[in-house]
Design a protein around this motif. Sequence first.
Motif, PDB file in Angstrom:
ATOM      1  N   ALA A 114       0.827  -1.201   0.000  1.00  0.00           N
ATOM      2  CA  ALA A 114       0.000   0.000   0.000  1.00  0.00           C
ATOM      3  C   ALA A 114       0.865   1.257   0.000  1.00  0.00           C
ATOM      4  N   CYS A 115       1.987   1.224   0.738  1.00  0.00           N
ATOM      5  CA  CYS A 115       2.882   2.383   0.790  1.00  0.00           C
ATOM      6  C   CYS A 115       3.536   2.661  -0.563  1.00  0.00           C
ATOM      7  N   LEU A 116       3.747   1.608  -1.342  1.00  0.00           N
ATOM      8  CA  LEU A 116       4.439   1.762  -2.624  1.00  0.00           C
ATOM      9  C   LEU A 116       3.539   2.287  -3.733  1.00  0.00           C
ATOM     10  N   ASN A 117       2.253   2.385  -3.461  1.00  0.00           N
ATOM     11  CA  ASN A 117       1.316   2.924  -4.448  1.00  0.00           C
ATOM     12  C   ASN A 117       1.269   4.445  -4.343  1.00  0.00           C
ATOM     13  N   GLY A 118       2.354   5.100  -4.671  1.00  0.00           N
ATOM     14  CA  GLY A 118       2.382   6.554  -4.555  1.00  0.00           C
ATOM     15  C   GLY A 118       3.765   7.089  -4.856  1.00  0.00           C
ATOM     16  N   PRO A 119       4.099   8.246  -4.295  1.00  0.00           N
ATOM     17  CA  PRO A 119       5.371   8.902  -4.620  1.00  0.00           C
ATOM     18  C   PRO A 119       6.599   8.147  -4.118  1.00  0.00           C
ATOM     19  N   LEU A 120       6.403   7.179  -3.206  1.00  0.00           N
ATOM     20  CA  LEU A 120       7.532   6.415  -2.667  1.00  0.00           C
ATOM     21  C   LEU A 120       7.685   5.069  -3.363  1.00  0.00           C
ATOM     22  N   ALA A 121       7.231   4.961  -4.582  1.00  0.00           N
ATOM     23  CA  ALA A 121       7.227   3.679  -5.289  1.00  0.00           C
ATOM     24  C   ALA A 121       8.623   3.109  -5.496  1.00  0.00           C
ATOM     25  N   ASP A 122       9.670   3.950  -5.469  1.00  0.00           N
ATOM     26  CA  ASP A 122      11.027   3.436  -5.634  1.00  0.00           C
ATOM     27  C   ASP A 122      11.870   3.620  -4.373  1.00  0.00           C
ATOM     28  N   ASP A 123      11.207   3.764  -3.234  1.00  0.00           N
ATOM     29  CA  ASP A 123      11.932   3.918  -1.967  1.00  0.00           C
ATOM     30  C   ASP A 123      12.622   2.604  -1.617  1.00  0.00           C
ATOM     31  N   PRO A 124      13.952   2.605  -1.419  1.00  0.00           N
ATOM     32  CA  PRO A 124      14.655   1.341  -1.195  1.00  0.00           C
ATOM     33  C   PRO A 124      14.277   0.648   0.108  1.00  0.00           C
ATOM     34  N   ASP A 125      14.022   1.411   1.166  1.00  0.00           N
ATOM     35  CA  ASP A 125      13.620   0.791   2.433  1.00  0.00           C
ATOM     36  C   ASP A 125      12.292   0.066   2.285  1.00  0.00           C
ATOM     37  N   LEU A 126      11.368   0.713   1.584  1.00  0.00           N
ATOM     38  CA  LEU A 126      10.067   0.081   1.357  1.00  0.00           C
ATOM     39  C   LEU A 126      10.197  -1.172   0.497  1.00  0.00           C
ATOM     40  N   LEU A 127      10.964  -1.088  -0.569  1.00  0.00           N
ATOM     41  CA  LEU A 127      11.120  -2.242  -1.461  1.00  0.00           C
ATOM     42  C   LEU A 127      11.821  -3.390  -0.755  1.00  0.00           C
ATOM     43  N   MET A 128      12.807  -3.057   0.068  1.00  0.00           N
ATOM     44  CA  MET A 128      13.500  -4.107   0.815  1.00  0.00           C
ATOM     45  C   MET A 128      12.566  -4.736   1.848  1.00  0.00           C
TER      46      MET A 128
END
Length: 252
Positions: A114-128
Amino acid sequence: MHILGLGLHVVVAIFFAIHAVKTGRNTYWLFILFAFPLLGSIVYFFAEYMGDMRNNPAARKAYRAMEKVLDPDRELRDATREYEISPSVQNRMRLATAELNKGHAAAARDHYRACLNGPLADDPDLLMGLARAEVETSEGEAALRSLDALIKARPDWHPDSVALLKARACALSRSQPETLAAFEAAAQLGSGLEAKARFIEWLVSVGQLDAARRIQAEIDQSTKHWPGHARELNAPWFKLARQALAGADAAR
């Protein structure tokens, strides 16, 4: 309770008095501590000792470790409350991490997505975090896609951690040769024992016991002169590797 004939409150007062002398506190604290050992210790703890704990990295680490033992669910409760009060992306990220650390991988995965559906779609912490959660829910291909997105966005971001998680994801959904290559790469990049321990665990699971024993021998050779704190830090990985091999030996 008495220790060497002294009341516990006196022993505590002596401890704080030693701290006061060593850290150069005003000498009036000695009078307060010994004139009023119980009340003086309480006042000293909050007025002086707590400040040192906040400013000392080792003391903060020990305090956090003690807090986790005494109240292991506190971070999850706090993260849940903050998210319910303000459902921001940052609060949802914190909640996802808390869920994952408590072993609630499916809930963490949903929050990360859900967090990745927005401006943080390429945030490395989120993706990891998402890839970790997907590995824990046995979604190997999904984890590999998340890691590919992370590498594309930040190719220099913690390559050792990324390589290890990629190997674990390959173990869920890819061929043995591809997984073997991924674990070999992770073991070369990793400075700690986790990569090698998980490599041993996987080798045992696919019946490659000789290769697993060779890596265990490498670990024993490279760590035999490690100091105690390094062994303690890596204790879970020593245990994981040895338990994997012991289980294989017991099954034969």
